[in-house]
Design an enzyme around this catalytic site. Sequence first.
Site, short mmCIF file in Angstrom:
data_model
loop_
_atom_site.label_atom_id
_atom_site.label_comp_id
_atom_site.label_asym_id
_atom_site.label_seq_id
_atom_site.Cartn_x
_atom_site.Cartn_y
_atom_site.Cartn_z
N ASP A 76 10.87 -0.79 -1.99
CA ASP A 76 9.60 -1.44 -2.28
C ASP A 76 9.75 -2.17 -3.61
O ASP A 76 10.20 -1.57 -4.59
CB ASP A 76 8.47 -0.40 -2.43
CG ASP A 76 8.27 0.43 -1.17
OD1 ASP A 76 8.68 -0.03 -0.08
OD2 ASP A 76 7.70 1.54 -1.27
N ASP A 136 2.25 5.22 10.64
CA ASP A 136 2.09 6.17 9.54
C ASP A 136 1.65 7.50 10.11
O ASP A 136 0.72 7.56 10.92
CB ASP A 136 1.04 5.68 8.54
CG ASP A 136 1.59 4.56 7.66
OD1 ASP A 136 2.81 4.32 7.70
OD2 ASP A 136 0.80 3.93 6.95
#
Lengths: 193, 251
Positions: free
Chosen positions: B130, B11
């Site tokens: 997702d 990330d």
Amino acid sequence: MKIVIINYGAGNIQSIKFAIKRLGFEAVLTDNVTEILAADKVIFPGVGEASSAMSKLRASGLDALIPTLKQPVLGICLGMQLMCNASEEGNTTGLGIFNVDVVKFSNKVKVPQIGWNEISNLKTDLFNGIKENSHIYMVHSFYAPISNETIATSNYDVDYSAALQKNNFYGTQFHPEKSSEVGEQILRNFLKL
Amino acid sequence: MLTKRIIPCLDIKNGRTVKGINFVDLRDAGDPVELAEIYARTGADELVFLDISATEERRKTLADLVLRVAEKVNIPFTVGGGISSVEDVDILLQNGADKVSINSSAVKNPQLINDLAAKFGSQCVVVAIDAKNIDGNWVVHLVGGKVPTELNLFDWAKEVEERGAGEILFTSMDNDGTKDGFANEALARLSTELNIPIIASGGAGTMQHFTDTFKEGKADAALAASVFHFKEIEIKDLKEELKTNGIPVRL
């Protein structure tokens, strides 16, 4: 040593430039005929679709130049496929250097093939110091079948050419610039040809 | 034989890695390039950089980061986070990214998948999905799983494939962060119904979870973050174990 990468709008040139740089050399991106002719080594990259890539080569006249080159030439991925007689992708003719037609994987396997596969039956100095069944990175939906110009094989759906060679022309279906130490050794070998 | 891929995910915020990263041998724990080099050396098959910054300069910062990664790293990498146009992708690929991952922008503008596949080729278009299992229906969510859509995971995945995506990165919001294993049932269904590679994400806690997602989940690749960043699992050990379990890996 003067190394050129043929510029015809094919993607991901940067990775090849950096891979050459990590080996201690500089590669120049060019579509200039004089500069390509004067180079010690020529890299012919390619990412994308075959028929549109051939159109770009024809538009710039590079399609006529490349088969006449005398120094070692390395086609990578789509570059290798364009060096063949023809491709099923967009039903295009190729540069006709390698005497084989590029075809699509069947739907028995996931397409594109993405990931690390093995190379076997390694021939020529391009694979000096490379062990049989080494892993290299492949990303492709079309392949060149085995022919008498095959210098490395791989298997996905069928046995196919992971690399081809004819005279001064070499082609790899895999991406040596993305294939870790194995790929670096193969690029180093090419620069020594 | 094509091997199964192990993919650490980093990330990124403002060009730096976020989340505590427990690498004692790192000079600078926030430098994504240094971390990427270590992963490349220690057996990662690919890397994913997920940009979560929300600043005005984020495009330029990300493009610069991609260039620095490409300079140092000799394995493929994917960049995702906030990518919403052909122009965004063009810069990232030119700077040396191998693939881009799009998520919300694909839901909002599905034509983007077609456009990217036509211009750059399917092989560099990863669509991240997702989803959450709500009463037996896998519902696609946006904004890191916060906002539900009308879309069903399997219908959307099929559409994404038809529009030209080269790969699907499926994160189960139910499994993400639990360390209880991947959503193997849904993964296996995706892998069976679709003919493009599926990357499993969300739930990695043990080495057995990876074996399970390759065997039961039929995944082509598995992505994880914290188990690698905190060295709970060493990639080399993981691959040895996968090999012992009969799963083809690059060692």
